[in-house]
Enzyme design. Structure first.
Site, PDB file in Angstrom:
ATOM      1  N   GLN A  92       0.822  -1.205   0.000  1.00  0.00           N
ATOM      2  CA  GLN A  92       0.000   0.000   0.000  1.00  0.00           C
ATOM      3  C   GLN A  92       0.860   1.260   0.000  1.00  0.00           C
ATOM      4  O   GLN A  92       0.650   2.182  -0.792  1.00  0.00           O
ATOM      5  CB  GLN A  92      -0.939  -0.001   1.198  1.00  0.00           C
ATOM      6  CG  GLN A  92      -1.993   1.083   1.167  1.00  0.00           C
ATOM      7  CD  GLN A  92      -2.988   0.930   0.031  1.00  0.00           C
ATOM      8  OE1 GLN A  92      -3.117   1.824  -0.814  1.00  0.00           O
ATOM      9  NE2 GLN A  92      -3.679  -0.191  -0.013  1.00  0.00           N
ATOM     10  N   GLY A  93       1.855   1.290   0.870  1.00  0.00           N
ATOM     11  CA  GLY A  93       2.732   2.451   0.925  1.00  0.00           C
ATOM     12  C   GLY A  93       3.497   2.650  -0.365  1.00  0.00           C
ATOM     13  O   GLY A  93       3.687   3.787  -0.831  1.00  0.00           O
ATOM     14  N   SER A 149       2.746  -1.290   9.302  1.00  0.00           N
ATOM     15  CA  SER A 149       1.646  -2.173   9.658  1.00  0.00           C
ATOM     16  C   SER A 149       0.992  -1.675  10.941  1.00  0.00           C
ATOM     17  O   SER A 149       1.570  -0.872  11.694  1.00  0.00           O
ATOM     18  CB  SER A 149       2.160  -3.597   9.865  1.00  0.00           C
ATOM     19  OG  SER A 149       2.972  -3.661  11.033  1.00  0.00           O
ATOM     20  N   ASP A 150      -0.227  -2.133  11.214  1.00  0.00           N
ATOM     21  CA  ASP A 150      -0.914  -1.693  12.431  1.00  0.00           C
ATOM     22  C   ASP A 150      -0.096  -2.006  13.681  1.00  0.00           C
ATOM     23  O   ASP A 150       0.045  -1.161  14.577  1.00  0.00           O
ATOM     24  CB  ASP A 150      -2.287  -2.355  12.520  1.00  0.00           C
ATOM     25  CG  ASP A 150      -3.228  -1.878  11.428  1.00  0.00           C
ATOM     26  OD1 ASP A 150      -3.140  -0.698  11.050  1.00  0.00           O
ATOM     27  OD2 ASP A 150      -4.038  -2.685  10.951  1.00  0.00           O
ATOM     28  N   ALA A 151       0.440  -3.214  13.750  1.00  0.00           N
ATOM     29  CA  ALA A 151       1.277  -3.573  14.892  1.00  0.00           C
ATOM     30  C   ALA A 151       2.553  -2.740  14.900  1.00  0.00           C
ATOM     31  O   ALA A 151       3.027  -2.300  15.960  1.00  0.00           O
ATOM     32  CB  ALA A 151       1.614  -5.060  14.859  1.00  0.00           C
ATOM     33  N   HIS A 174      -5.628   3.964   7.433  1.00  0.00           N
ATOM     34  CA  HIS A 174      -6.501   3.067   8.186  1.00  0.00           C
ATOM     35  C   HIS A 174      -6.708   3.705   9.553  1.00  0.00           C
ATOM     36  O   HIS A 174      -5.771   4.242  10.146  1.00  0.00           O
ATOM     37  CB  HIS A 174      -5.801   1.710   8.332  1.00  0.00           C
ATOM     38  CG  HIS A 174      -6.648   0.602   8.864  1.00  0.00           C
ATOM     39  ND1 HIS A 174      -8.028   0.611   8.833  1.00  0.00           N
ATOM     40  CD2 HIS A 174      -6.304  -0.581   9.443  1.00  0.00           C
ATOM     41  CE1 HIS A 174      -8.492  -0.507   9.350  1.00  0.00           C
ATOM     42  NE2 HIS A 174      -7.469  -1.244   9.745  1.00  0.00           N
ATOM     43  N   ASP A 258     -13.915  -1.627   7.577  1.00  0.00           N
ATOM     44  CA  ASP A 258     -12.762  -2.300   6.985  1.00  0.00           C
ATOM     45  C   ASP A 258     -12.480  -3.639   7.663  1.00  0.00           C
ATOM     46  O   ASP A 258     -12.316  -4.663   6.998  1.00  0.00           O
ATOM     47  CB  ASP A 258     -11.533  -1.398   7.081  1.00  0.00           C
ATOM     48  CG  ASP A 258     -10.338  -1.962   6.344  1.00  0.00           C
ATOM     49  OD1 ASP A 258     -10.320  -1.883   5.099  1.00  0.00           O
ATOM     50  OD2 ASP A 258      -9.423  -2.500   6.996  1.00  0.00           O
ATOM     51  N   GLU A 262     -12.912  -7.334   5.828  1.00  0.00           N
ATOM     52  CA  GLU A 262     -11.794  -8.268   5.666  1.00  0.00           C
ATOM     53  C   GLU A 262     -12.100  -9.623   6.290  1.00  0.00           C
ATOM     54  O   GLU A 262     -11.772 -10.666   5.718  1.00  0.00           O
ATOM     55  CB  GLU A 262     -10.542  -7.683   6.313  1.00  0.00           C
ATOM     56  CG  GLU A 262      -9.982  -6.479   5.587  1.00  0.00           C
ATOM     57  CD  GLU A 262      -8.930  -5.747   6.394  1.00  0.00           C
ATOM     58  OE1 GLU A 262      -8.258  -4.881   5.812  1.00  0.00           O
ATOM     59  OE2 GLU A 262      -8.790  -6.018   7.601  1.00  0.00           O
ATOM     60  N   GLU A 294     -17.055 -26.040  -9.544  1.00  0.00           N
ATOM     61  CA  GLU A 294     -18.380 -25.597  -9.132  1.00  0.00           C
ATOM     62  C   GLU A 294     -18.349 -24.682  -7.913  1.00  0.00           C
ATOM     63  O   GLU A 294     -19.338 -24.021  -7.603  1.00  0.00           O
ATOM     64  CB  GLU A 294     -19.264 -26.823  -8.825  1.00  0.00           C
ATOM     65  CG  GLU A 294     -19.533 -27.709 -10.024  1.00  0.00           C
ATOM     66  CD  GLU A 294     -20.387 -27.037 -11.088  1.00  0.00           C
ATOM     67  OE1 GLU A 294     -20.923 -25.937 -10.819  1.00  0.00           O
ATOM     68  OE2 GLU A 294     -20.514 -27.597 -12.180  1.00  0.00           O
TER      69      GLU A 294
END
Length: 398
Positions: A92-93, A149-151, A174, A258, A262, A294
């Site tokens: 993303q960055g 990242s979030d963490a 985010h 979000d 996810e 299927e």
């Protein structure tokens, strides 16, 4: 068996998807010079739709929509005359950074040295000029784009916070860290604008659609307006990072929707439903190839593209009467069966339990090793091994 009556439409949709996929690489470590590299000229991203700010009706509710023509490049540079310091270079960055650079903004990258540092250099970022260690980049930035990242945001905040000084802008893609500040420790100081732009897709898609002159859809929000200009900034930065059109939201609504999406129909729910149906078919004597076709192949290659084109009713209308009747009759049953799960999921998101689980798990020193084990279980399962063979039979792969 669900059979489409208008196979030509589905074939066209798949052909368009294949052409798009052929033009870019999703590999983080082996960037495509076409998609993730520097755009050679402004013509490569010059096909901007001539649309503008408007109020649009979404199923009876009016909402404001911001479009690329509202913020041309000169306007972007006027709003952001200083340095955009993007911290982190995940997919993303990376996509956002390259898009901003191609629109003429002054962008620098903040990273730890390692393989991603080398990737950034391959993309044209120059050590000591536009590529720095994280603290130095944060110090230089007028706009600090917190794209770890979030963490990682939680862990690095004590290091970053001293550089988030009055007059600067703090940007997120985010709302996670700010909304759940009691768990993350990320508390923006007074005197700074705090804004968000959240593209609705992976960084690779953000980059590809930008280069195609289309732009991805995104939401934007303001958490703190110290300058009185944060609304304009959040709209403009969404366009700068690659959005084609933008919807307004809040930090809270962005993160709640979000995380629900996810874990729900975007990833978690669809993975679970794929497996459930595949297992039922296999338990009743169907072959792996038939069960996969299927369950997954017809969905992703034939039916889902029709939904993407014109909606669920369009997909139903282009299927046999037998398929239509069965789908319409069974849809309410699946809705009734799954809605309590979604209600439980949303509650777990809002109360912070999902955030706590995510932070706890993703902060473990062996997280990446354990993640690879989980992904390998999927990759090695009969269903997804069958999928490898099924995909190899697609005409375009012969």
């Amino acid at each position: 068996k669900m059979r489409t009556c208008l196979r030509t439409l589905a074939k066209l949709a798949r052909s368009s998807e294949r052409k798009a996929k052929a033009s870019f690489s999703t590999s983080l470590l082996r960037p495509s010079s076409v998609i993730m590299g520097r755009v050679a000229s402004s013509k490569a991203v010059g096909a901007v739709p001539t649309r503008g700010y408007k109020i649009m009706n979404f199923g009876g509710t009016e909402e404001k929509v911001i479009e690329r023509s509202d913020y041309p490049r000169d306007k972007l540079k006027e709003i952001f005359p200083g340095t955009m310091a993007l911290l982190g270079y995940g997919t993303q960055g990376r996509g956002q950074a390259l898009n901003m650079r191609d629109q003429g903004l002054d962008v620098i990258i903040g990273l730890r040295k390692g393989r991603t540092w080398e990737l950034a250099k391959e993309d044209g970022w120059v050590e000591g000029e536009s590529l720095f260690e994280i603290p130095e980049a944060a110090e230089k930035g007028d706009v600090i784009m917190y794209m770890l990242s979030d963490a990682g945001q939680s862990m690095m905040w004590p290091t970053i916070q001293p550089y988030v000084t009055p007059g600067k802008t703090l940007y997120f893609s985010h709302g996670f860290s700010v909304v759940f500040k009691e768990l993350t420790g990320v508390v923006p100081p007074e005197g700074v604008d705090v804004i968000l732009a959240a593209p609705k897709g992976s960084g690779t898609t953000v980059r590809r659609l930008f280069l195609e002159g289309r732009g991805i859809n995104a939401s934007c929000a303001v958490f703190q307006d110290a300058s009185g200009k944060a609304e304009e900034k959040c709209e403009a930065i969404a366009i700068a990072v690659g959005a084609g059109y933008v919807y307004k939201t809040t930090f809270e609504k962005e993160v709640h929707s979000d995380l629900t999406g996810e874990r729900g129909v975007l990833m978690g729910a669809i993975a679970g439903m794929f497996k459930a149906q595949y297992d039922v078919l296999r338990a009743n004597g169907h072959s792996p190839s038939e069960a996969f076709n299927e369950t997954v192949e017809e969905a992703t290659q034939s039916l889902y593209p029709l939904i993407g084109e014109n909606g669920m009713d369009w997909m139903f209308a282009n299927c046999s009467t037998t398929a239509q009747r069965g789908a319409l009759d069974w849809a309410p049953k699946f809705e009734a069966a799954t809605k309590p799960v979604f209600e439980d999921l949303y509650s777990e998101v809002v109360n912070g339990n999902e955030t706590k689980r995510s932070l706890d798990k993703n902060s473990q020193p062996d997280y990446h090793e354990e993640l690879q084990k989980e992904l390998k279980e999927y990759a090695d399962s009969e269903m997804w091994q069958a999928g490898i063979t099924v995909r190899s039979l697609r005409p375009e792969r012969q």
